[in-house]
Design an enzyme around this catalytic site. Structure first.
Site, PDB file in Angstrom:
ATOM      1  N   ASP A   1     -37.682   0.097-106.872  1.00 59.58           N
ATOM      2  CA  ASP A   1     -37.360  -0.937-107.855  1.00 59.58           C
ATOM      3  C   ASP A   1     -37.748  -2.309-107.316  1.00 59.58           C
ATOM      4  OD1 ASP A   1     -35.925  -2.925-109.438  1.00 59.58           O
ATOM      5  OD2 ASP A   1     -34.793  -1.251-110.265  1.00 59.58           O
TER       6      ASP A   1
ATOM      7  N   LYS B   1     -36.796  -5.187-108.055  1.00 65.52           N
ATOM      8  CA  LYS B   1     -35.676  -6.111-107.912  1.00 65.52           C
ATOM      9  C   LYS B   1     -34.639  -5.624-106.900  1.00 65.52           C
ATOM     10  CE  LYS B   1     -35.775  -8.427-112.401  1.00 65.52           C
ATOM     11  NZ  LYS B   1     -34.979  -8.794-113.600  1.00 65.52           N
ATOM     12  N   GLU B   2     -34.928  -4.489-106.286  1.00 64.35           N
ATOM     13  CA  GLU B   2     -34.013  -3.985-105.263  1.00 64.35           C
ATOM     14  C   GLU B   2     -34.736  -3.970-103.913  1.00 64.35           C
ATOM     15  OE1 GLU B   2     -31.211  -0.850-106.429  1.00 64.35           O
ATOM     16  OE2 GLU B   2     -32.104  -0.934-108.432  1.00 64.35           O
ATOM     17  N   MET B   3     -35.264  -2.831-103.499  1.00 62.99           N
ATOM     18  CA  MET B   3     -35.944  -2.780-102.206  1.00 62.99           C
ATOM     19  C   MET B   3     -37.441  -3.052-102.312  1.00 62.99           C
ATOM     20  SD  MET B   3     -33.954   0.412-100.451  1.00 62.99           S
ATOM     21  CE  MET B   3     -32.296   0.217 -99.791  1.00 62.99           C
TER      22      MET B   3
END
Length: 341
Positions: free
Chosen positions: A142, A144-146
């Protein structure tokens, strides 16, 4: 005394709730048993069942999974690990409305607890992952994550000879994406948190207080157990958020994340449908709901009465229900989970 009009309104609300609930039955799935779990010694006829006494898991893979769960090399810029959003010291969550990813990117949804996640029948609020293994790959990719890729992750981890050797000892084919996913999932399955309420379900009637027991009885009589049942006190079915009343119209500012399961199936009947969350350790995991809109457990209970049950209740009844919910706070490695700051 309530007026006839008011009584009629309450009856209509309950009928509407029953109709909406019946419409959801086709989407209800039974809980999936945790692989390797040893059954409880004592069985009960309660809608909530105790956690298993023990979970049989490969010790090498659990240890490896714990390392990977805490390894920031799983993120593109080496700043974020699974534990960043699922902190075991704060109830298995980050206690933020939405989580923060690499580069300060804000996510779109509240992070659910990792504790007891192995008992959920699906993963993520919208249920898009069928297993913990599948879920483990989601945040890694993702943006917006990792925000990384498997080739990048394998390249970094492959330069760690000790970790590569540990992977080879746990998995015949060594360092592979599927083995990283499996190790993390195996570790997460070990994160089981027995509570005083489990002791009560096993027959220790002194494990909870009189108020907590009364709260549990109210939890059942008001109908909360229609969705929050089983070994995980939830996590075993989908349900619409707003069985009675339009929660999203009242709140406003509808986002893509608010569409819930609709984002997966594109079926109109799945609009605003979410996986029912587990209530284990719920007193430790504020803020609540997929949008993090309820700051306190008491606020969340109020919302549930209004939009899921369509019922009113005396303040004293709600207070007792909250006391029951606090009895679901568990222990990890023999130590009580940390209370909210």
């Amino acid at each position: 005394m309530p007026s006839r009009t008011h009584l009629a309104h309450l009856v209509m609300n309950e009928k509407q709730a029953m109709v909406r609930f019946a419409a959801m039955v086709a989407r209800i799935s039974l809980p999936i048993a945790l692989a390797g779990a040893i059954p409880a010694l004592a069985q009960t006829n309660e809608p909530i069942q105790p956690l298993p006494l023990a979970v049989k898991l490969d010790a090498k893979r659990v240890a490896l999974g714990e390392k990977l769960f805490n390894d920031k090399r799983l993120s593109r810029d080496d700043t974020l690990a699974c534990v960043s959003c699922h902190d075991l010291g704060t109830g298995g969550v980050d206690r933020e409305r939405v989580s923060t990813g690499i580069g300060g990117a804000k996510g779109a949804i509240n992070a659910p607890t990792v504790f007891n996640s192995g008992f959920n029948f699906r993963q993520f609020w919208d249920g898009r992952a069928a297993s913990l293994e599948e879920q483990a790959a989601g945040p890694i990719h993702d943006p917006k994550e990792m925000g990384t890729t498997w080739p990048e992750v394998l390249g970094k981890l492959g330069r760690d000879q000790a970790l590569a050797a540990e992977m080879k000892a746990a998995y015949a084919d060594g360092l592979q994406p599927k083995n990283i996913q499996d190790a993390i999932a195996t570790y997460e399955r070990s994160l089981v948190t027995p509570s005083r309420f489990d002791a009560y379900l096993r027959g220790d009637k002194t494990a909870i207080t009189a108020d907590e027991l009364q709260g549990y009885q109210l939890f059942k009589s008001y109908g909360c157990v229609a969705c929050h049942q089983g070994v995980n006190v939830g996590g075993n079915m989908f349900q619409v958020f707003g069985v009675i009343g339009d929660y999203f119209k009242k709140r406003g500012g509808v986002t893509t994340a608010d569409l819930g399961r609709y984002n997966v199936t594109k079926a109109e009947a799945d609009r605003h449908v979410f996986k029912v969350p587990s209530l284990r350790n719920v007193a430790l995991t504020a803020p609540y709901f997929h949008d993090g809109s309820a700051a306190r457990l008491e606020d969340a209970v109020d919302v549930m009465f209004r939009y899921q049950l369509g019922r009113t209740a005396p303040a004293g009844d709600k207070e007792l229900i909250v006391k029951f919910l606090r009895s679901l706070n568990g222990e990890h490695n023999g130590k009580p989970l940390a209370a909210a700051r």
